[in-house]
Design a protein around this motif. Structure first.
Motif, PDB file in Angstrom:
ATOM      1  N   VAL A   1       0.702  -1.100   0.060  1.00 25.79           N
ATOM      2  CA  VAL A   1      -0.180   0.001   0.012  1.00 25.79           C
ATOM      3  C   VAL A   1       0.774   1.272   0.071  1.00 25.79           C
ATOM      4  CG1 VAL A   1      -1.821   1.230   1.302  1.00 25.79           C
ATOM      5  CG2 VAL A   1      -1.828  -1.325   1.185  1.00 25.79           C
ATOM      6  N   VAL A   2       0.556   2.154  -1.080  1.00 25.46           N
ATOM      7  CA  VAL A   2       1.417   3.290  -1.146  1.00 25.46           C
ATOM      8  C   VAL A   2       0.268   4.541  -0.786  1.00 25.46           C
ATOM      9  CG1 VAL A   2       2.817   5.085  -2.253  1.00 25.46           C
ATOM     10  CG2 VAL A   2       3.111   2.548  -2.512  1.00 25.46           C
ATOM     11  N   CYS A   3       0.486   5.438  -0.133  1.00 25.74           N
ATOM     12  CA  CYS A   3      -0.417   6.604   0.150  1.00 25.74           C
ATOM     13  C   CYS A   3       0.008   8.017  -0.424  1.00 25.74           C
ATOM     14  CB  CYS A   3      -0.768   6.559   1.735  1.00 25.74           C
ATOM     15  SG  CYS A   3      -2.051   7.696   2.172  1.00 25.74           S
ATOM     16  N   SER A   4      -0.917   8.750  -0.904  1.00 28.39           N
ATOM     17  CA  SER A   4      -0.450  10.145  -1.029  1.00 28.39           C
ATOM     18  C   SER A   4      -0.103  10.932  -0.162  1.00 28.39           C
ATOM     19  CB  SER A   4      -1.481  10.682  -2.358  1.00 28.39           C
ATOM     20  OG  SER A   4      -2.962  10.992  -1.274  1.00 28.39           O
ATOM     21  N   PRO A   5       0.308  12.314  -0.021  1.00 24.63           N
ATOM     22  CA  PRO A   5       0.296  13.143   0.847  1.00 24.63           C
ATOM     23  C   PRO A   5      -1.184  13.318   1.429  1.00 24.63           C
ATOM     24  CG  PRO A   5       1.782  13.790  -0.691  1.00 24.63           C
ATOM     25  CD  PRO A   5       1.039  12.571  -1.248  1.00 24.63           C
ATOM     26  N   LEU A   6      -1.102  13.621   2.664  1.00 19.14           N
ATOM     27  CA  LEU A   6      -2.621  13.862   3.380  1.00 19.14           C
ATOM     28  C   LEU A   6      -2.965  15.177   3.797  1.00 19.14           C
ATOM     29  CD1 LEU A   6      -2.405  10.697   5.785  1.00 19.14           C
ATOM     30  CD2 LEU A   6      -4.032  10.953   3.643  1.00 19.14           C
ATOM     31  N   PRO A   7      -4.046  15.708   3.168  1.00 20.31           N
ATOM     32  CA  PRO A   7      -4.577  17.083   3.364  1.00 20.31           C
ATOM     33  C   PRO A   7      -5.266  17.230   4.876  1.00 20.31           C
ATOM     34  CG  PRO A   7      -6.504  15.827   2.167  1.00 20.31           C
ATOM     35  CD  PRO A   7      -5.293  14.990   2.216  1.00 20.31           C
ATOM     36  N   LEU A   8      -4.714  18.172   5.523  1.00 27.72           N
ATOM     37  CA  LEU A   8      -5.223  18.402   6.957  1.00 27.72           C
ATOM     38  C   LEU A   8      -5.834  19.459   7.272  1.00 27.72           C
ATOM     39  CD1 LEU A   8      -2.004  16.967   9.138  1.00 27.72           C
ATOM     40  CD2 LEU A   8      -4.051  15.773   8.337  1.00 27.72           C
ATOM     41  N   GLY A   9      -6.950  19.622   7.540  1.00 29.19           N
ATOM     42  CA  GLY A   9      -8.051  20.565   7.741  1.00 29.19           C
ATOM     43  C   GLY A   9      -7.829  21.082   9.413  1.00 29.19           C
TER      44      GLY A   9
ATOM     45  N   LEU B   1      -0.879   0.634   7.301  1.00 29.36           N
ATOM     46  CA  LEU B   1      -0.906  -0.344   5.922  1.00 29.36           C
ATOM     47  C   LEU B   1       0.146   0.230   4.895  1.00 29.36           C
ATOM     48  CD1 LEU B   1      -4.902  -0.658   5.242  1.00 29.36           C
ATOM     49  CD2 LEU B   1      -3.137  -2.441   6.154  1.00 29.36           C
ATOM     50  N   ALA B   2       0.171   1.503   5.069  1.00 29.33           N
ATOM     51  CA  ALA B   2       1.146   2.160   4.055  1.00 29.33           C
ATOM     52  C   ALA B   2       2.531   1.797   4.234  1.00 29.33           C
ATOM     53  CB  ALA B   2       0.940   3.841   4.058  1.00 29.33           C
ATOM     54  N   THR B   3       3.291   1.326   3.291  1.00 30.28           N
ATOM     55  CA  THR B   3       4.704   1.374   3.093  1.00 30.28           C
ATOM     56  C   THR B   3       5.531   2.623   3.027  1.00 30.28           C
ATOM     57  OG1 THR B   3       4.786   0.245   1.087  1.00 30.28           O
ATOM     58  CG2 THR B   3       4.626  -1.164   2.841  1.00 30.28           C
ATOM     59  N   SER B   4       4.889   3.624   2.229  1.00 27.83           N
ATOM     60  CA  SER B   4       5.335   4.747   1.674  1.00 27.83           C
ATOM     61  C   SER B   4       4.507   5.711   1.550  1.00 27.83           C
ATOM     62  CB  SER B   4       6.670   4.765   0.656  1.00 27.83           C
ATOM     63  OG  SER B   4       5.770   3.970  -0.615  1.00 27.83           O
ATOM     64  N   PHE B   5       5.000   6.990   1.555  1.00 25.40           N
ATOM     65  CA  PHE B   5       4.003   8.216   1.007  1.00 25.40           C
ATOM     66  C   PHE B   5       4.561   9.140  -0.084  1.00 25.40           C
ATOM     67  CE2 PHE B   5       3.106   7.374   5.480  1.00 25.40           C
ATOM     68  CZ  PHE B   5       1.684   7.551   5.501  1.00 25.40           C
ATOM     69  N   GLY B   6       3.590   9.359  -1.190  1.00 23.57           N
ATOM     70  CA  GLY B   6       4.429  10.204  -2.243  1.00 23.57           C
ATOM     71  C   GLY B   6       3.544   9.825  -3.346  1.00 23.57           C
ATOM     72  N   PRO B   7       4.059  10.339  -4.752  1.00 23.08           N
ATOM     73  CA  PRO B   7       3.130   9.991  -5.915  1.00 23.08           C
ATOM     74  C   PRO B   7       2.952   8.438  -6.235  1.00 23.08           C
ATOM     75  CG  PRO B   7       5.401  10.417  -6.597  1.00 23.08           C
ATOM     76  CD  PRO B   7       5.458  10.596  -4.686  1.00 23.08           C
TER      77      PRO B   7
END
Length: 398
Positions: free
Chosen positions: A141-149, A197-203
């Motif tokens: 699982v790879v995740c995009s950067p997360l937007p924080l409100g 779950l995520a092994t890394s963050f990015g594109p």
């Protein structure tokens, strides 16, 4: 290698992630049938968020006023009909939640009352996601950067600033960015799932796209679609070939009580370490001690370093980067040993299975119920996995 990329356009919550996986192809009925609590129902509906079609998920459960501890939730998961692999993923997410809540409120993880995050809907979200990932055969699982409100929300302890304190604890080491919108864009449940779950963050990584699912959040703000997109595909990984090496954190300890060593190792793994181990050493003036070594990806370096400094007696750490490493691809299967599911890890070299390893924790649980030795259960699981693999392909470890 089957990879899931999470494009968190509007943020992430447990129900959004589960809806996106169902929209991407996970079957809803098998998920409903294996949740830990039989009174939980799941309903889905097609909606739009800023003109983008998506699937919205609603958890239907009886109203309750139960504040569960991590131990209570663990019992529910272990008694469920979930597979060993799905249970393991759910355990990790809830353990991370417990540790985060414990740090925020200054209590041990085992004594944390989950309040909102321990409600039936959070149990349904975390366990449902774990079951959906298993259905879809997701290995990475790879995740995009997360937007924080920003802004505030009401919780069991009063008015809470956003992002919630537990959410920020869980996102240590994650890629995030602030947005002008007010409201909770990343929930504690969503943050725990990403952290687990995520092994890394990015594109998005290079991959051949095979399925896309879109999950909707409850709110429909004007400035961005409140959705998360699950993009599933396959990509070529370096199987048995050279790839960039991780970080190694080390420290020498001569004043750490031996019974605390497993707790330090567990804290490192929960913070994102890929592996952790200790080596006996003789220190200055002939004092016996240990060297604690931790293998960690660069994005988790700070979180793991803080875990070592917080949970051990270390006053400092050494950091070095390995030049490269050789890795096997990994797959997980589940085998049955006298009615008990045992998760089995496979190591593959260019598609050929060269290592088979039953999950020790599953073997221990089965042995306790069956009244036999862990060694016997492990041997049976290994033999079962070997037989099943030989039926499918002759290229299996002999």
């Amino acid at each position: 290698m089957s990879v899931l990329y999470l494009d968190c356009v509007g943020g992430i919550a447990g129900d959004m992630l589960l809806a996106s996986l169902i929209d991407a192809g996970a079957a809803l009925d098998p998920i409903r049938g294996r949740l830990p609590v039989g009174t939980i129902g799941l309903e889905v509906d097609r909606v739009e968020r800023q003109g983008v079609g998506a699937l919205a998920l609603t958890v239907v459960a009886p109203e309750e006023h139960v504040h569960r501890t991590w131990r209570d939730v663990r019992v529910l998961i272990d008694a469920s009909p979930m597979s060993a692999g799905a249970r393991a993923r759910a355990h990790i997410a809830f353990e991370l939640l417990a540790r985060a809540e414990g740090r925020v409120h200054g209590v041990p993880a085992e004594e944390v009352f989950f309040h909102e995050v321990g409600a039936l809907d959070a149990i349904a979200d975390i366990c449902g996601v774990s079951l959906a990932l298993e259905q879809l055969g997701i290995e990475e699982v790879v995740c995009s950067p997360l937007p924080l409100g920003g802004g505030f929300t009401q919780g069991a302890h009063g008015t809470i600033p956003l992002p919630a304190p537990a959410t920020l604890e869980l996102l240590s080491g994650a890629a995030v960015y602030g947005i002008a919108d007010e409201g909770e864009t990343v929930t504690p449940t969503g943050a725990a799932l990403v952290a687990a779950l995520a092994t890394s963050f990015g594109p998005m990584p290079p991959m051949t796209l095979s399925a896309v699912g879109v999950g909707a959040g409850t709110r429909d703000p004007r400035h961005r679609p409140n959705i998360v997109r699950a993009m599933i595909g396959t990509r070529d990984r370096a199987h048995g070939r050279e790839e960039p090496g991780p970080m190694v954190l080390e420290t020498n300890l001569d004043d750490l009580a031996p019974e605390l060593v497993p707790d330090v190792v567990a804290a490192c793994l929960a913070a994102g370490a890929a592996d952790a181990w200790t080596t006996p050493v003789v220190m200055k003036r002939g004092r016996p001690g240990i060297t604690l070594s931790v293998l960690v990806a660069a994005e988790h370096e700070r979180a793991v370093a803080e875990a070592i400094l917080r949970h051990s007696t270390a006053l400092g750490l050494r950091v070095r980067r390995t030049e490269h490493r050789w890795t096997l691809d990994r797959e997980f299967r589940t085998v049955d040993v006298r009615g008990h599911e045992i998760s089995v890890k496979l190591g593959l070299l260019d598609g050929e299975v060269v290592n088979i390893k039953p999950e020790h924790r599953d073997c221990v649980r089965a042995a306790e119920v069956l009244g036999t030795s862990v060694k016997e259960v492990r041997s049976a699981a290994l033999a079962r996995a070997h037989d099943e693999l030989h039926e499918r392909s002759p290229r299996v470890l002999s």
